[in-house]
Design an enzyme around this catalytic site. Structure first.
Site, PDB file in Angstrom:
ATOM      1  N   LYS A 263     113.864  62.149  82.024  1.00 44.42           N
ATOM      2  CA  LYS A 263     112.593  62.738  82.493  1.00 44.42           C
ATOM      3  C   LYS A 263     112.659  63.008  83.998  1.00 44.42           C
ATOM      4  O   LYS A 263     112.311  64.085  84.461  1.00 44.42           O
ATOM      5  CB  LYS A 263     111.407  61.793  82.199  1.00 44.42           C
ATOM      6  CG  LYS A 263     111.226  61.461  80.725  1.00 44.42           C
ATOM      7  CD  LYS A 263     110.033  60.547  80.487  1.00 44.42           C
ATOM      8  CE  LYS A 263     110.165  59.177  81.124  1.00 44.42           C
ATOM      9  NZ  LYS A 263     111.249  58.343  80.586  1.00 44.42           N
TER      10      LYS A 263
ATOM     11  N   ARG B  35     101.330  57.199  78.885  1.00 43.61           N
ATOM     12  CA  ARG B  35     102.225  56.257  78.200  1.00 43.61           C
ATOM     13  C   ARG B  35     101.515  55.500  77.082  1.00 43.61           C
ATOM     14  O   ARG B  35     102.139  54.688  76.415  1.00 43.61           O
ATOM     15  CB  ARG B  35     102.708  55.249  79.229  1.00 43.61           C
ATOM     16  CG  ARG B  35     104.168  55.427  79.557  1.00 43.61           C
ATOM     17  CD  ARG B  35     104.516  54.405  80.600  1.00 43.61           C
ATOM     18  NE  ARG B  35     105.899  54.145  80.613  1.00 43.61           N
ATOM     19  CZ  ARG B  35     106.751  54.705  81.454  1.00 43.61           C
ATOM     20  NH1 ARG B  35     106.353  55.598  82.320  1.00 43.61           N
ATOM     21  NH2 ARG B  35     108.014  54.354  81.421  1.00 43.61           N
TER      22      ARG B  35
ATOM     23  N   ARG C 242     123.105  54.082  85.679  1.00 40.94           N
ATOM     24  CA  ARG C 242     122.257  54.747  86.678  1.00 40.94           C
ATOM     25  C   ARG C 242     122.377  54.089  88.055  1.00 40.94           C
ATOM     26  O   ARG C 242     122.370  52.870  88.177  1.00 40.94           O
ATOM     27  CB  ARG C 242     120.804  54.721  86.209  1.00 40.94           C
ATOM     28  CG  ARG C 242     119.847  55.273  87.244  1.00 40.94           C
ATOM     29  CD  ARG C 242     118.508  55.620  86.716  1.00 40.94           C
ATOM     30  NE  ARG C 242     117.864  54.564  85.971  1.00 40.94           N
ATOM     31  CZ  ARG C 242     116.762  54.739  85.251  1.00 40.94           C
ATOM     32  NH1 ARG C 242     116.200  55.927  85.203  1.00 40.94           N
ATOM     33  NH2 ARG C 242     116.215  53.740  84.604  1.00 40.94           N
TER      34      ARG C 242
ATOM     35  N   ARG D 238     120.677  49.656  92.190  1.00 44.25           N
ATOM     36  CA  ARG D 238     120.263  49.799  90.794  1.00 44.25           C
ATOM     37  C   ARG D 238     118.826  49.307  90.691  1.00 44.25           C
ATOM     38  O   ARG D 238     118.430  48.420  91.456  1.00 44.25           O
ATOM     39  CB  ARG D 238     121.163  48.953  89.884  1.00 44.25           C
ATOM     40  CG  ARG D 238     122.572  49.500  89.808  1.00 44.25           C
ATOM     41  CD  ARG D 238     123.427  48.663  88.888  1.00 44.25           C
ATOM     42  NE  ARG D 238     124.828  49.034  88.998  1.00 44.25           N
ATOM     43  CZ  ARG D 238     125.412  49.988  88.275  1.00 44.25           C
ATOM     44  NH1 ARG D 238     124.713  50.663  87.381  1.00 44.25           N
ATOM     45  NH2 ARG D 238     126.688  50.271  88.431  1.00 44.25           N
TER      46      ARG D 238
ATOM     47  N   ARG E  10     111.672  47.514  77.414  1.00 39.96           N
ATOM     48  CA  ARG E  10     111.105  48.841  77.716  1.00 39.96           C
ATOM     49  C   ARG E  10     111.201  49.761  76.494  1.00 39.96           C
ATOM     50  O   ARG E  10     110.280  50.534  76.210  1.00 39.96           O
ATOM     51  CB  ARG E  10     111.822  49.460  78.917  1.00 39.96           C
ATOM     52  CG  ARG E  10     111.434  48.777  80.228  1.00 39.96           C
ATOM     53  CD  ARG E  10     112.411  49.091  81.352  1.00 39.96           C
ATOM     54  NE  ARG E  10     112.525  50.494  81.646  1.00 39.96           N
ATOM     55  CZ  ARG E  10     113.553  51.027  82.311  1.00 39.96           C
ATOM     56  NH1 ARG E  10     114.545  50.253  82.733  1.00 39.96           N
ATOM     57  NH2 ARG E  10     113.580  52.312  82.562  1.00 39.96           N
TER      58      ARG E  10
HETATM   59  P1  AP5 Z   1     116.612  59.526  84.342  1.00 39.01           P
HETATM   60  O1  AP5 Z   1     116.323  60.958  84.623  1.00 39.01           O
HETATM   61  O2  AP5 Z   1     116.525  58.542  85.449  1.00 39.01           O
HETATM   62  O3  AP5 Z   1     115.769  59.041  83.073  1.00 39.01           O
HETATM   63  P2  AP5 Z   1     114.210  58.756  82.917  1.00 39.01           P
HETATM   64  O4  AP5 Z   1     113.789  59.280  81.580  1.00 39.01           O
HETATM   65  O5  AP5 Z   1     113.450  59.234  84.108  1.00 39.01           O
HETATM   66  O6  AP5 Z   1     114.273  57.174  82.844  1.00 39.01           O
HETATM   67  P3  AP5 Z   1     113.382  56.033  83.500  1.00 39.01           P
HETATM   68  O7  AP5 Z   1     114.135  54.766  83.208  1.00 39.01           O
HETATM   69  O8  AP5 Z   1     113.041  56.320  84.924  1.00 39.01           O
HETATM   70  O9  AP5 Z   1     112.105  56.132  82.620  1.00 39.01           O
HETATM   71  P4  AP5 Z   1     111.021  55.093  82.416  1.00 39.01           P
HETATM   72  O10 AP5 Z   1     109.992  55.882  81.722  1.00 39.01           O
HETATM   73  O11 AP5 Z   1     111.465  53.852  81.725  1.00 39.01           O
HETATM   74  O12 AP5 Z   1     110.698  54.582  83.899  1.00 39.01           O
HETATM   75  P5  AP5 Z   1     109.496  54.856  84.901  1.00 39.01           P
HETATM   76  O13 AP5 Z   1     110.053  54.878  86.249  1.00 39.01           O
HETATM   77  O14 AP5 Z   1     108.634  55.977  84.453  1.00 39.01           O
HETATM   78  O15 AP5 Z   1     118.093  59.465  83.701  1.00 39.01           O
HETATM   79  C1  AP5 Z   1     118.712  58.230  83.410  1.00 39.01           C
HETATM   80  C2  AP5 Z   1     120.207  58.310  83.767  1.00 39.01           C
HETATM   81  O16 AP5 Z   1     120.844  59.233  82.893  1.00 39.01           O
HETATM   82  C3  AP5 Z   1     120.477  58.821  85.195  1.00 39.01           C
HETATM   83  O17 AP5 Z   1     121.585  58.123  85.720  1.00 39.01           O
HETATM   84  C4  AP5 Z   1     120.816  60.314  85.000  1.00 39.01           C
HETATM   85  O18 AP5 Z   1     121.736  60.794  85.977  1.00 39.01           O
HETATM   86  C5  AP5 Z   1     121.442  60.316  83.605  1.00 39.01           C
HETATM   87  N1  AP5 Z   1     121.112  61.510  82.834  1.00 39.01           N
HETATM   88  C6  AP5 Z   1     119.905  62.148  82.773  1.00 39.01           C
HETATM   89  N2  AP5 Z   1     119.972  63.177  81.915  1.00 39.01           N
HETATM   90  C7  AP5 Z   1     121.240  63.177  81.400  1.00 39.01           C
HETATM   91  C8  AP5 Z   1     121.930  64.012  80.455  1.00 39.01           C
HETATM   92  N3  AP5 Z   1     121.318  65.044  79.862  1.00 39.01           N
HETATM   93  N4  AP5 Z   1     123.235  63.728  80.179  1.00 39.01           N
HETATM   94  C9  AP5 Z   1     123.849  62.674  80.782  1.00 39.01           C
HETATM   95  N5  AP5 Z   1     123.253  61.856  81.691  1.00 39.01           N
HETATM   96  C10 AP5 Z   1     121.961  62.112  81.995  1.00 39.01           C
HETATM   97  O19 AP5 Z   1     108.598  53.513  84.699  1.00 39.01           O
HETATM   98  C11 AP5 Z   1     109.062  52.256  85.116  1.00 39.01           C
HETATM   99  C12 AP5 Z   1     108.000  51.209  84.798  1.00 39.01           C
HETATM  100  O20 AP5 Z   1     106.788  51.492  85.543  1.00 39.01           O
HETATM  101  C13 AP5 Z   1     107.554  51.123  83.339  1.00 39.01           C
HETATM  102  O21 AP5 Z   1     108.413  50.316  82.550  1.00 39.01           O
HETATM  103  C14 AP5 Z   1     106.155  50.497  83.492  1.00 39.01           C
HETATM  104  O22 AP5 Z   1     106.245  49.117  83.727  1.00 39.01           O
HETATM  105  C15 AP5 Z   1     105.620  51.174  84.765  1.00 39.01           C
HETATM  106  N6  AP5 Z   1     104.875  52.418  84.499  1.00 39.01           N
HETATM  107  C16 AP5 Z   1     105.212  53.673  84.909  1.00 39.01           C
HETATM  108  N7  AP5 Z   1     104.320  54.574  84.483  1.00 39.01           N
HETATM  109  C17 AP5 Z   1     103.386  53.883  83.782  1.00 39.01           C
HETATM  110  C18 AP5 Z   1     102.211  54.272  83.067  1.00 39.01           C
HETATM  111  N8  AP5 Z   1     101.822  55.564  82.980  1.00 39.01           N
HETATM  112  N9  AP5 Z   1     101.502  53.297  82.457  1.00 39.01           N
HETATM  113  C19 AP5 Z   1     101.855  51.990  82.526  1.00 39.01           C
HETATM  114  N10 AP5 Z   1     102.955  51.561  83.193  1.00 39.01           N
HETATM  115  C20 AP5 Z   1     103.725  52.503  83.808  1.00 39.01           C
END
Ligand code: AP5
Length: 231
Positions: free
Chosen positions: A13, A88, A127, A160, A172
């Site tokens: 994402k 979410r 990552r 990381r 997660r």
């Molecule tokens: P990346 O693009 O970083 O993936 P992502 O989907 O953004 O993953 P996240 O782990 O950031 O998502 P998340 O939803 O768990 O975390 P968030 O920060 O929102 O890609 C991952 C890796 O793969 C990278 O190394 C990239 O280079 C590689 N890659 C990407 N695409 C690729 C491809 N096509 N091929 C190969 N490699 C690829 O949330 C974190 C925490 O915050 C949550 O757990 C929760 O506690 C809290 N939180 C956030 N938002 C809310 C909400 N709305 N409500 C409640 N709690 C929330």
């Protein structure tokens, strides 16, 4: 253009949101980045949410809805936005519907990034982020052009995420399946949901998303090509 990127942890994402931000000149709104910013600044909110994020649990809906409302009110969102990490839960999705209706800013599409679970784990475990500017990489799939040097700022320090530890990733993924995946039928029912094969390389996933968005734009009678930045 107002869009949502939906998908499990590690689906890409953030990676895709940054590419779309560059292409369409509308901001990526990552609620995860906003929360990590609060933690880094050691604010009262940051202290409140640090443990929850470290355990892979969601921050309460009321906190997230207020945070998003404030972010959408900022002037850079006037031409559109890319939501990454919100909504979410079904409660967040319903609050967003109401908020956008009040603001008269309809969604263009909800893009689901579909990836198998073993691949999600490979992506999260490899990552890396630049410790200076925050640019994101993957050890194998998306390494810096010069090994160990950030393409963006030249820093040689990488970090990381705390919540990328294997036991937290498991939590997660469970939370995604139980609380976030149930949003998909909501967007399927209102015709906004589009699913892309996000197992493909980054550039190919990006091409699929841009093709969907261009197709939707062209499907609107009388829409102008350059109108992508509009509602
Ligand atoms: P990346 O693009 O970083 O993936 P992502 O989907 O953004 O993953 P996240 O782990 O950031 O998502 P998340 O939803 O768990 O975390 P968030 O920060 O929102 O890609 C991952 C890796 O793969 C990278 O190394 C990239 O280079 C590689 N890659 C990407 N695409 C690729 C491809 N096509 N091929 C190969 N490699 C690829 O949330 C974190 C925490 O915050 C949550 O757990 C929760 O506690 C809290 N939180 C956030 N938002 C809310 C909400 N709305 N409500 C409640 N709690 C929330």
């Amino acid at each position: 253009m107002n869009i949502i990127l939906l998908g499990p942890p590690g689906a890409g994402k953030g990676t895709q949101a940054r590419l779309l931000q560059e292409h369409y000149h509308i901001p990526q709104i990552s609620t995860g980045d906003l929360l990590r910013g609060e933690i880094a600044a050691n604010t009262a909110l940051g202290q409140q949410v640090k443990a929850l994020i470290g355990q892979g649990q969601l921050v309460p809906d009321s906190v997230m809805i207020s945070m998003l409302r404030a972010r959408l009110a900022q002037p850079d969102c006037a031409r559109g936005f890319i939501l990454d990490g919100f909504p979410r839960t079904v409660t967040q999705a319903e609050a967003l519907d109401q908020m956008l209706a009040e603001m008269k800013r309809p969604l263009k599409a909800v893009i689901e990034l579909k990836v198998q679970e073993d691949e999600l784990i490979r992506r999260i475990s490899g990552r890396l982020h630049c410790a200076t500017c925050g640019a994101g990489y993957h050890e194998m799939y998306n390494p810096p052009a010069v090994a160990g040097v950030c393409d963006n700022c030249g820093s040689k320090e990488f970090t990381r995420r705390d919540d990328d530890k294997p036991e937290t990733v498991k939590a997660r993924l469970k939370v995604y399946n139980e609380k976030t995946a149930p949003i998909l039928p909501h967007y399927q029912a209102n015709g906004l949901l589009r699913t892309v094969d996000a197992m493909l390389p980054i550039e190919e996933v990006n091409a699929q998303i841009e093709a969907i968005l261009e197709g939707l734009e062209n499907a609107v009678p009388g829409a102008k090509k350059q109108g992508l930045g509009g509602a």
